[in-house]
Design a protein around this motif. Structure first.
Motif, short mmCIF file in Angstrom:
data_model
loop_
_atom_site.label_atom_id
_atom_site.label_comp_id
_atom_site.label_asym_id
_atom_site.label_seq_id
_atom_site.Cartn_x
_atom_site.Cartn_y
_atom_site.Cartn_z
N GLN A 37 0.88 -1.41 0.71
CA GLN A 37 0.50 -0.07 -0.23
C GLN A 37 0.62 1.12 0.21
OE1 GLN A 37 -2.35 -0.98 3.20
NE2 GLN A 37 -4.29 -0.02 2.24
N ALA A 38 2.33 0.84 0.82
CA ALA A 38 2.93 2.27 0.71
C ALA A 38 3.54 2.49 -0.62
CB ALA A 38 4.42 2.07 1.71
N SER A 39 3.68 1.49 -1.60
CA SER A 39 4.13 1.85 -2.84
C SER A 39 3.31 2.13 -3.35
CB SER A 39 5.24 0.12 -3.10
OG SER A 39 5.52 0.48 -4.93
N MET A 40 2.18 2.02 -3.35
CA MET A 40 1.86 2.36 -4.07
C MET A 40 1.09 3.55 -3.91
SD MET A 40 -2.06 -0.84 -4.16
CE MET A 40 -2.79 0.10 -4.91
N LEU A 41 0.98 4.45 -2.93
CA LEU A 41 0.53 5.60 -2.41
C LEU A 41 1.65 6.45 -2.84
CD1 LEU A 41 -0.64 7.59 -0.94
CD2 LEU A 41 0.78 7.21 1.10
N LEU A 42 3.12 5.81 -2.67
CA LEU A 42 4.64 6.64 -3.08
C LEU A 42 3.69 6.90 -4.81
CD1 LEU A 42 7.15 5.67 -1.13
CD2 LEU A 42 6.41 8.02 -1.07
N GLY A 43 3.04 5.85 -5.77
CA GLY A 43 3.59 5.72 -7.32
C GLY A 43 2.53 7.04 -7.71
N LYS A 44 1.26 7.15 -6.74
CA LYS A 44 0.25 7.73 -7.25
C LYS A 44 0.23 9.38 -6.77
CE LYS A 44 -3.96 7.73 -8.04
NZ LYS A 44 -4.76 7.47 -9.57
N LEU A 45 0.86 9.13 -5.41
CA LEU A 45 1.19 11.07 -5.93
C LEU A 45 2.25 11.42 -6.49
CD1 LEU A 45 1.55 10.36 -1.88
CD2 LEU A 45 -0.17 11.82 -2.72
N GLY A 46 3.30 10.79 -6.57
CA GLY A 46 4.46 11.20 -7.65
C GLY A 46 3.94 10.88 -9.59
N GLU A 47 2.62 10.02 -9.27
CA GLU A 47 1.97 10.43 -10.78
C GLU A 47 1.53 11.59 -11.15
OE1 GLU A 47 -0.04 7.32 -13.86
OE2 GLU A 47 -0.27 6.65 -12.13
N THR A 48 0.37 11.71 -10.34
CA THR A 48 0.04 12.96 -10.36
C THR A 48 0.57 14.10 -10.27
OG1 THR A 48 -1.77 11.34 -9.10
CG2 THR A 48 -2.06 13.88 -8.71
N ALA A 49 1.97 14.32 -9.46
CA ALA A 49 2.61 15.25 -8.95
C ALA A 49 3.42 15.33 -10.68
CB ALA A 49 3.51 15.31 -8.29
N SER A 50 3.59 14.44 -10.85
CA SER A 50 4.32 14.59 -12.35
C SER A 50 3.67 15.30 -14.17
CB SER A 50 5.37 13.11 -12.59
OG SER A 50 5.79 13.40 -14.19
N ASN A 51 2.44 15.05 -13.52
CA ASN A 51 1.70 14.67 -14.60
C ASN A 51 1.23 16.80 -15.16
OD1 ASN A 51 1.68 12.43 -15.77
ND2 ASN A 51 -0.04 11.91 -14.54
N LEU A 52 1.03 17.00 -13.80
CA LEU A 52 -0.36 18.22 -13.51
C LEU A 52 1.59 19.07 -13.77
CD1 LEU A 52 -2.11 17.80 -9.79
CD2 LEU A 52 -3.00 18.24 -12.88
N LEU A 53 3.03 19.10 -12.88
CA LEU A 53 3.73 19.63 -13.83
C LEU A 53 4.38 19.42 -14.79
CD1 LEU A 53 6.36 18.45 -11.05
CD2 LEU A 53 5.24 20.69 -11.66
N LEU A 54 3.67 19.05 -15.68
CA LEU A 54 3.24 18.71 -17.27
C LEU A 54 2.91 18.99 -17.97
CD1 LEU A 54 4.68 15.10 -18.12
CD2 LEU A 54 6.65 17.02 -18.09
N GLU A 55 1.49 19.08 -16.60
CA GLU A 55 0.52 20.30 -17.52
C GLU A 55 0.60 21.25 -17.71
OE1 GLU A 55 -3.94 21.46 -15.07
OE2 GLU A 55 -3.08 19.27 -15.88
N PHE A 56 1.05 22.15 -16.77
CA PHE A 56 1.73 23.52 -16.72
C PHE A 56 2.46 24.05 -17.58
CE2 PHE A 56 4.15 27.41 -13.94
CZ PHE A 56 3.35 27.98 -13.75
N LEU A 57 3.09 23.18 -17.80
CA LEU A 57 4.09 23.28 -19.26
C LEU A 57 3.28 24.05 -20.40
CD1 LEU A 57 7.48 20.97 -19.55
CD2 LEU A 57 7.14 23.70 -18.98
N ASN A 58 2.03 23.39 -20.94
CA ASN A 58 1.32 23.47 -21.43
C ASN A 58 0.73 24.91 -21.16
OD1 ASN A 58 1.81 20.68 -23.08
ND2 ASN A 58 0.20 19.42 -21.55
N VAL A 59 0.18 24.86 -19.89
CA VAL A 59 -0.59 26.25 -19.55
C VAL A 59 0.01 27.00 -20.50
CG1 VAL A 59 -1.67 27.53 -17.68
CG2 VAL A 59 -1.86 25.33 -17.93
N CYS A 60 1.79 26.92 -19.92
CA CYS A 60 2.40 28.10 -20.46
C CYS A 60 2.37 28.35 -22.30
CB CYS A 60 3.92 28.15 -20.27
SG CYS A 60 3.52 28.63 -17.73
N SER A 61 2.17 27.42 -23.01
CA SER A 61 2.35 26.86 -23.94
C SER A 61 1.16 28.16 -24.31
CB SER A 61 2.88 26.15 -24.59
OG SER A 61 4.72 25.35 -24.13
#
Length: 409
Positions: free
Chosen positions: A223-247
């Motif tokens: 469960q801990a591994s799944m939680l870290l993966g979920k938090l990391g994946e969501t944050a990474s996707n939102l960072l890339l989304e912010f790149l697209n917002v600026c573009s």
């Protein structure tokens, strides 16, 4: 069972309020409604989940039942009773309230998203609950099991696992659910909060694993591994989304054409400074696609450094697009200089000076500012110089000023 008091835990609502903006040097940075990234000073709380006098009686009862062959029964009953008690602790810490608020349609808007204020409040509750459970509740429950069932190690381990596994799993499940919750504001505002949850849980996860053993440890580790993966994946996707917002962001036509710094520039630099505090975590979770032509020269840079350079490059494009709205060429270069200087000033801050801003990148910014300054001089003085006649004999002072201007141009 004694009552549980949180009087020694600080009130997080009293922390300072800040947003994606710079704060004076020496002060800690915070996000939104004010959850500080730094560790909260929490007094060492020593509590007894079970009254010490009752523990003596329970130990005698447990020894007799184990000798009588009723170990499975006592493990089942103890685990079930303690599980309900620990779930009450989670409720006192706000975890169950948090879960209900996310599932309650009345707490969300028509599109199923909660407010950013509610999300930040729940994030604070979750981190505070995680700290208390891992630092206080689980160790105390472990000590209680050792005191009562110390005569049989297997029974001790079984009772502790039955009492704490579901409670700990509930806490992790709520954290995983928070990664998926949408907010009314732009989703990328969640990034600092998700990164903080990731950092906090990464620090505390070894303590959880160290207290468990056997199948219970395997379940919680998964469960801990799944939680870290979920938090990391969501944050990474939102960072890339912010790149697209600026573009894709269209330049605001209502912005005053007074040469001032573009609001997007302030927002991006504040965002960069905020995220730089989590650069180590971002380097672990962020996956960027690098062009083959740039792969060789970018290979030495971390994912966070590459991301920052990409973000500032897209910001520069938007600033230049906005500059086209200026009909006055002189004011246009003042606008470009102000925005470039704001980025240059941010690159020299103590938070970013040791990051991506090496000498070469900072020198590029300086060259850009100087280029805009030269263009401003030319736009301002070229017309005046054309009015100077060769037949006019200037005074010594005028000759000096004229030669200086021509040299600068």
């Amino acid at each position: 069972m004694r009552s549980f008091s949180f009087s020694s835990i600080p009130n997080l609502e009293d922390l300072s309020i800040s947003s994606f903006s710079t704060s004076p040097s020496g002060e800690s940075r915070s996000y939104g409604t004010g959850y500080s990234r730094g560790p909260v000073c929490m007094e060492k709380v020593h509590m007894h989940l079970i009254d010490p006098e009752a523990s003596i009686l329970l130990k005698e009862i447990a020894e007799l039942m184990i000798l009588a062959g009723h170990a499975p029964n006592i493990c089942r009953d103890y685990g079930e009773t303690r599980h309900h008690m620990l779930m009450q602790f989670l409720s006192l810490l706000g975890v169950q309230i948090e879960q209900k608020s996310h599932n309650n349609p009345a707490a969300a808007t028509a599109n199923g998203a909660c407010s950013m204020q509610l999300y930040e409040k729940n994030q604070k509750m979750w981190i505070q609950a995680l700290r208390v459970v891992v630092s206080i509740v689980l160790p105390e429950e472990r000590d209680a099991c050792a005191q009562i069932f110390g005569c049989d190690h297997k029974v001790e381990e079984d009772c502790f696992a039955r009492a704490t596994t579901r409670c700990t799993g509930e806490l992790l499940a709520v954290g995983s659910m928070m990664a998926s919750v949408k907010v009314n504001d732009q989703q990328y505002h969640k990034v600092p909060l998700l990164l903080q949850m990731h950092e906090e849980f990464t620090k505390l996860e070894p303590s959880i694993s160290g207290l468990l053993s056997g199948d219970a440890k395997g379940v919680i580790s998964e469960q801990a591994s799944m939680l870290l993966g979920k938090l990391g994946e969501t944050a990474s996707n939102l960072l890339l989304e912010f790149l697209n917002v600026c573009s894709n962001l269209e330049p605001c036509q209502n912005t005053m054409l007074d040469g001032d710094i573009l609001p997007l520039t302030r927002h991006v630099m504040g965002f960069v400074e905020q995220l730089n505090e989590y650069s180590d975590t971002i380097n672990l979770i962020l996956l960027l696609v690098v062009d083959e032509e740039e792969e060789d020269k970018e290979i030495t840079k971390s994912p966070w450094e590459r991301y920052m350079l990409m973000l500032l490059a897209r910001l520069q494009v938007k600033v230049e697009e906005k500059a086209e709205s200026y009909k006055d060429e002189r004011l246009r270069y003042i606008f470009l200089m102000n925005n470039a200087m704001h980025v240059l000033k941010g690159s020299g801050s103590s938070d970013l000076s040791m990051s991506v801003w090496d000498d070469w990148n900072r020198q590029q910014l300086v060259v850009r500012v100087e280029r805009y300054a030269t263009a401003y001089l030319r736009a301002s003085w070229t017309g005046a110089l054309f009015q100077l006649s060769d037949q006019v004999v200037p005074s010594d002072h005028m000759r000096y000023e004229t030669n200086w201007v021509k040299k600068e141009l």
